[in-house]
Design an enzyme around this catalytic site. Structure first.
Site, short mmCIF file in Angstrom:
data_model
loop_
_atom_site.label_atom_id
_atom_site.label_comp_id
_atom_site.label_asym_id
_atom_site.label_seq_id
_atom_site.Cartn_x
_atom_site.Cartn_y
_atom_site.Cartn_z
N THR A 1 1.19 -1.43 0.16
CA THR A 1 0.15 -0.22 -0.48
C THR A 1 0.62 1.22 -0.08
N GLY B 1 2.67 -2.69 8.04
CA GLY B 1 2.55 -2.93 9.56
C GLY B 1 3.92 -3.52 9.99
N GLU C 1 -5.78 -5.90 3.83
CA GLU C 1 -6.48 -7.24 3.34
C GLU C 1 -7.32 -7.01 1.71
C1 LIG Z 1 -10.88 -10.61 12.50
C2 LIG Z 1 -9.63 -10.43 12.41
C3 LIG Z 1 -8.81 -10.67 11.10
C4 LIG Z 1 -6.86 -11.47 11.05
C5 LIG Z 1 -6.55 -10.70 12.41
C6 LIG Z 1 -5.36 -11.33 12.87
C7 LIG Z 1 -4.26 -11.50 12.61
C8 LIG Z 1 -3.57 -10.65 12.68
C9 LIG Z 1 -2.40 -10.63 12.08
C10 LIG Z 1 -2.18 -9.44 10.71
C11 LIG Z 1 -2.84 -8.57 10.91
C12 LIG Z 1 -2.44 -7.25 10.54
C13 LIG Z 1 -2.37 -6.63 9.59
C14 LIG Z 1 -2.98 -6.64 9.04
C15 LIG Z 1 -2.40 -6.63 7.09
C16 LIG Z 1 -2.66 -6.28 5.93
C17 LIG Z 1 -1.64 -5.89 5.37
C18 LIG Z 1 -2.93 -5.92 3.98
O1 LIG Z 1 -3.38 -5.21 3.81
S1 LIG Z 1 -1.13 -6.24 2.56
C19 LIG Z 1 -2.60 -4.56 1.18
C20 LIG Z 1 -3.84 -5.54 1.01
N1 LIG Z 1 -4.46 -4.70 -0.23
C21 LIG Z 1 -4.61 -5.06 -1.13
O2 LIG Z 1 -5.56 -6.05 -0.61
C22 LIG Z 1 -5.22 -4.32 -2.62
C23 LIG Z 1 -6.90 -4.73 -3.13
N2 LIG Z 1 -6.87 -4.37 -4.19
C24 LIG Z 1 -6.66 -5.47 -5.23
O3 LIG Z 1 -6.46 -6.32 -4.75
C25 LIG Z 1 -6.91 -5.36 -6.74
O4 LIG Z 1 -6.34 -4.23 -6.86
C26 LIG Z 1 -8.05 -5.78 -6.93
C27 LIG Z 1 -9.42 -5.11 -6.30
C28 LIG Z 1 -8.38 -6.77 -7.24
C29 LIG Z 1 -7.90 -4.60 -9.07
O5 LIG Z 1 -7.23 -5.38 -9.85
P1 LIG Z 1 -6.88 -5.60 -10.99
O6 LIG Z 1 -8.08 -3.89 -10.77
O7 LIG Z 1 -5.68 -5.75 -11.41
O8 LIG Z 1 -7.81 -6.36 -11.52
P2 LIG Z 1 -9.84 -6.46 -11.55
O9 LIG Z 1 -10.49 -5.59 -10.65
O10 LIG Z 1 -9.79 -5.54 -13.43
O11 LIG Z 1 -9.65 -7.70 -12.09
C30 LIG Z 1 -8.76 -8.51 -13.13
C31 LIG Z 1 -9.19 -9.94 -13.17
O12 LIG Z 1 -8.48 -10.82 -11.33
C32 LIG Z 1 -8.98 -11.14 -10.70
N3 LIG Z 1 -7.76 -11.13 -9.12
C33 LIG Z 1 -7.80 -9.87 -8.84
N4 LIG Z 1 -6.65 -10.14 -7.39
C34 LIG Z 1 -7.18 -11.49 -7.75
C35 LIG Z 1 -6.74 -12.51 -6.54
N5 LIG Z 1 -6.11 -12.39 -5.53
N6 LIG Z 1 -6.45 -14.33 -7.05
C36 LIG Z 1 -6.85 -14.24 -8.60
N7 LIG Z 1 -7.32 -13.50 -9.29
C37 LIG Z 1 -8.07 -12.21 -8.74
C38 LIG Z 1 -9.66 -10.58 -11.34
O13 LIG Z 1 -11.36 -11.65 -10.53
C39 LIG Z 1 -10.28 -10.27 -12.64
O14 LIG Z 1 -10.51 -11.10 -13.54
P3 LIG Z 1 -11.61 -11.36 -14.13
O15 LIG Z 1 -12.46 -11.21 -13.71
O16 LIG Z 1 -11.54 -10.07 -15.54
O17 LIG Z 1 -12.13 -12.89 -14.88
C1 FAD Z 2 -4.59 -1.56 10.66
C2 FAD Z 2 -4.12 -1.63 9.04
C3 FAD Z 2 -2.93 -2.42 8.71
C4 FAD Z 2 -2.79 -2.92 7.64
N1 FAD Z 2 -1.20 -3.28 7.18
C5 FAD Z 2 -0.94 -3.26 5.64
C6 FAD Z 2 0.23 -4.01 5.61
O1 FAD Z 2 0.79 -4.27 6.32
N2 FAD Z 2 0.53 -3.90 3.97
C7 FAD Z 2 0.17 -2.87 3.59
O2 FAD Z 2 0.44 -2.80 2.09
N3 FAD Z 2 -1.24 -2.16 3.20
C8 FAD Z 2 -1.41 -2.16 5.07
N4 FAD Z 2 -3.00 -1.72 5.45
C9 FAD Z 2 -3.43 -1.21 4.20
C10 FAD Z 2 -4.31 -1.82 3.50
O3 FAD Z 2 -4.05 -2.45 3.10
C11 FAD Z 2 -5.36 -0.62 2.64
O4 FAD Z 2 -6.17 0.98 3.53
C12 FAD Z 2 -6.89 -1.27 2.52
O5 FAD Z 2 -6.12 -2.31 1.06
C13 FAD Z 2 -7.57 -0.05 1.48
O6 FAD Z 2 -6.95 0.66 0.21
P1 FAD Z 2 -7.16 2.25 0.66
O7 FAD Z 2 -6.29 3.01 2.19
O8 FAD Z 2 -6.82 2.81 0.22
O9 FAD Z 2 -8.86 2.75 1.11
P2 FAD Z 2 -9.70 2.82 0.09
O10 FAD Z 2 -9.51 2.37 -1.78
O11 FAD Z 2 -8.63 4.28 -0.32
O12 FAD Z 2 -10.88 2.90 0.50
C14 FAD Z 2 -11.31 4.26 0.33
C15 FAD Z 2 -13.25 3.82 -0.07
O13 FAD Z 2 -13.00 3.79 -1.50
C16 FAD Z 2 -13.91 2.99 -1.91
N5 FAD Z 2 -13.45 2.34 -3.59
C17 FAD Z 2 -11.83 2.03 -3.52
N6 FAD Z 2 -12.08 2.18 -4.39
C18 FAD Z 2 -13.68 1.59 -5.08
C19 FAD Z 2 -14.05 0.98 -6.37
N7 FAD Z 2 -13.78 -0.32 -7.43
N8 FAD Z 2 -15.09 0.75 -6.28
C20 FAD Z 2 -16.62 1.28 -5.12
N9 FAD Z 2 -15.23 1.49 -4.51
C21 FAD Z 2 -14.44 1.35 -3.85
C22 FAD Z 2 -13.81 1.66 -0.87
O14 FAD Z 2 -14.99 0.62 -0.82
C23 FAD Z 2 -14.63 2.95 1.15
O15 FAD Z 2 -15.30 2.85 1.15
C24 FAD Z 2 -3.56 -2.04 6.03
C25 FAD Z 2 -4.36 -1.03 6.70
C26 FAD Z 2 -4.49 -0.97 7.90
C27 FAD Z 2 -5.89 -0.30 8.45
#
Ligand SMILES: CC/C=C\C/C=C\C/C=C\C/C=C\CCCCC(=O)SCCNC(=O)CCNC(=O)[C@H](O)C(C)(C)COP(=O)(O)OP(=O)(O)OC[C@H]1O[C@@H](n2cnc3c(N)ncnc32)[C@H](O)[C@@H]1OP(=O)(O)O
Ligand code: FAD
Length: 613
Positions: free
Chosen positions: A181, A220, A463
């Protein structure tokens, strides 16, 4: 010394119509796993928190001998420095600490547990988790290291890279994070700006965050803890953007822990929760890493800069999909903890009278209190059991993927995306309901529930932000609906789109039939998915482009993903309760709980169910 149990609590427990051990064994995967789960923390807790005589230790050791088959590798280091050091200082609650002090206390505990996990040779992931959770109940500064950092190495690294890097992570020779991110982008990964430009002369990547919005922001452990990152960046080679790839990037000196040249890191500041996690920022000023530092399991850069693309460019997303499964499972357990606290409290809290003059009653006797809590007990069971069902699907799909068969990847992505959103939203609502059910005492940090909420509600965002995850799942569901409209063959998981019919036999004056409940949820999901598809097509018929029509239908598409998850959960709960081999009294109770969950869901979403008749 046996703890005295509150008589109201003891009375409530004595009235159980089933043997709780049957349920506990089921939830924890059997008596063997349960014993180990209970033994490990108790063993180390005793080691830590009481003045131990040599006799004590020998008794523990003798106790261990009865499980010698389990603990052969156990090294009972009586003189273990960590234990001694800890015994002197003991546990300190972080509730009254500053953020800095709380981080340090959590770090102290986490380092201790890391040492003990290695000394006890705990290999099982679940055992490691139980062990850590006892000592670091809040956000663990090593959370990213334990999960996403190691998962990324395991799933994105070549065998050589795994051999080289994983031992460093397992022994804490390095402490990692997963840096994806950025300040400007979290959801839209194709918008990430950090670059990794290949220098063919020196066979190195030059990592750069060219703008303020490209600064890595949120990962993190980035603030203080991590000295290496698995960092996602846009690969540029031979002048071409080859999309997001993962790189092993050293951040801090392994001895001095100071940022390396070209690296600017720091903490992003106070948050709503997760206070003991040092989420940070990172700026890279043309930092060079060797070509070998790109994780090349699926895509490669050859020495001459040639990019070899992956078979499927979504494979780089696998670590996120994997962690979504962790989140799906932990959501149920988080709610289980909150509702346990609230239910116990409701057994011992006496407030107000039901019968005037009859004396104050346990608040658990109020029907409103039972509704607040029993529905959450049912929801916790439903989420835990549905997570097990989803994990079984995941494991079979993942084993096919490891053999190169990617056919289940779309279904897996849709299932993890929709269930992660559904479970975390249900968990957030449920934990807050449990907090409020405890009145003022639920508002005390000492109740434990506020921190559960403020820490874990972040799972609705990280996530994959929940709305976005629902829309991802809806892509798959809409495709299946289109295929169903054409009479084509569907994936097993969505075949109900073609077969679901509303032939409910139950009538309102009968005890509802469980098969009718599954059929009702299936029909509701099929109807909502079909309606979302119809709205999308209506948008197209109005002349909107595919993306405009998608946006036009997006609220219904989100509902479709949630209805799908709700059906998956109800079906998993009922089918697993029926098939779990419980004795009659336990099965009867659990099926009653499943009905409560399903009927409560129908009340909460009565609009959907009324509409589908
Ligand atoms: C309740 C408590 C629970 C747990 C706590 C327990 C323990 C704690 C321990 C740790 C917790 C501490 C910290 C948390 C850590 C958090 C870490 C993070 O947040 S890491 C960053 C996470 N970021 C994201 O998840 C980003 C989300 N965005 C995306 O994944 C992509 O941008 C998108 C939204 C999927 C869009 O991608 P894109 O624009 O490239 O693709 P399209 O939408 O056009 O789709 C294209 C095509 O790809 C397919 N696809 C997309 N993603 C995936 C995938 N992951 N796997 C397989 N296929 C995928 C999608 O379906 C499309 O396919 P099509 O429909 O065209 O056939
Ligand atoms: C506690 C915590 C721990 C984290 N740890 C990590 C880490 O270890 N590593 C890491 O890489 N990241 C980490 N993150 C980041 C996290 O993965 C992002 O915050 C998350 O993916 C959401 O992205 P954003 O913050 O840009 O929110 P945004 O995507 O900007 O969301 C803002 C609003 O926009 C809306 N929106 C965005 N896109 C669309 C769409 N296509 N259609 C409709 N609505 C949309 C959302 O629904 C939401 O309401 C962490 C975040 C938190 C809060």
């Amino acid at each position: 010394m046996g703890k005295s149990v509150n008589p109201d609590l003891a009375k409530a427990r004595s009235q159980a119509t089933f043997d709780p051990a049957n349920l506990t064994n089921y939830l924890y995967g059997g008596p063997e796993k349960l014993r180990r789960k209970r033994y490990l923390p108790a063993f180390v807790f005793k080691e830590l928190c009481t003045e131990m005589s040599l006799t004590d230790l020998c008794l523990i050791f003798l106790g261990l001998l009865t499980h010698v088959s389990d603990y052969l590798g156990l090294t009972l280091s009586i003189e273990n420095m960590a234990a001694k050091e800890y015994k002197e200082e003991g546990f300190k609650s972080t509730d009254d600490m500053s953020r800095e002090e709380a981080y340090e206390e959590s770090m102290r505990r986490a380092v201790y547990t890391n040492k003990r996990v290695l000394q006890l040779n705990l290999q099982d992931q679940e055992e490691q988790y139980y062990f850590r959770e006892i000592f670091v109940p809040g956000a663990n500064p090593f959370a990213l290291h334990y999960v996403m950092f190691k998962d990324a190495i395991n799933t994105q690294g070549t065998e050589d890279q795994i051999q080289k890097w994983l031992p460093l992570a397992e022994t804490y020779a390095v402490t990692g994070t997963y840096a994806q991110t950025e300040l400007g982008h979290g959801t839209f990964l194709r918008g990430l700006e950090t670059t990794a430009e290949y220098d063919v002369q020196r066979e190195e990547f030059i990592l750069n965050t060219p703008t303020i919005t490209s600064s890595k922001f949120w990962p993190g452990a980035l603030g203080k803890t991590a000295n290496v990152a698995i960092l996602n960046a846009k690969l540029i080679t031979k002048g071409r953007n080859c999309g997001m790839q993962s790189f092993w990037v050293p951040l801090r000196h392994l001895e001095t822990h100071q940022p390396l040249p070209g690296i600017t890191v720091g903490d992003i500041g106070p948050k709503f929760g997760y206070h003991t996690s040092d989420n940070g920022f990172l700026q890279l000023n043309r930092v060079r890493i060797p070509r070998e530092n790109m994780l090349m399991r699926y895509s490669k850069v050859l020495q001459d800069g040639t990019f070899v693309p992956p078979e499927n460019d979504r494979l780089v997303y696998v670590p996120m999909t994997q962690f979504r499964f962790v989140v799906i499972g932990r959501s149920g357990w988080t709610l289980a903890k909150a509702v346990t606290v609230a239910t116990r409290y409701s057994a011992v809290r006496r407030q107000s009278e039901i019968t005037p003059g009859g004396g104050e009653v346990q608040i658990l006797d109020f029907q409103t209190q039972q509704h607040k809590l029993f529905t959450q007990i049912a929801s916790a069971y439903a989420m835990i059991i549905a997570a097990k069902a989803a994990k079984d699907l995941y494991d079979s799909a993942f084993s096919k993927m490891e053999k190169g068969n990617l056919e289940d990847l779309p279904m897996l992505h849709a299932l993890t995306s929709s269930m992660k959103a559904f479970n975390t939203w249900e968990m957030a609502t449920g934990v807050e309901q449990c907090r409020m059910a405890c009145g003022g005492h639920g508002y005390l940090l000492a109740s434990g529930i506020p921190q559960m909420y403020t820490d874990m509600v972040s799972a609705c965002t990280y996530e994959g932000e929940n709305t976005v995850m629902c829309l991802q799942a809806a892509r798959f569901l809409n495709k299946c609906q289109e295929a169903a409209n054409k009479g084509e063959r569907l994936p097993q998981l969505t075949r109900f789109l073609q077969t679901s019919r509303l032939n409910i036999s139950s009538s309102l004056d009968q005890d509802v039939d469980l098969n009718d409940i599954i059929a009702a949820y299936e029909f509701r999901a099929a109807t909502v998915i079909s309606e979302a598809n119809a709205r999308l097509n209506a948008g197209l018929a109005m002349g909107k482009s595919q993306s405009e029509a998608w946006n036009y239908a997006s609220q219904l598409l989100v509902k479709a993903a949630l209805a799908f998850s709700h059906w998956f959960t109800v079906r998993a709960l009922i089918e697993n309760m029926r098939g779990a081999g419980f004795d009659n009294s336990t099965e009867t109770l659990l099926l009653q709980l499943a009905k409560l969950y399903a009927l409560d869901g129908m009340l909460r979403y009565s609009g959907d169910f009324r509409k589908v008749g």
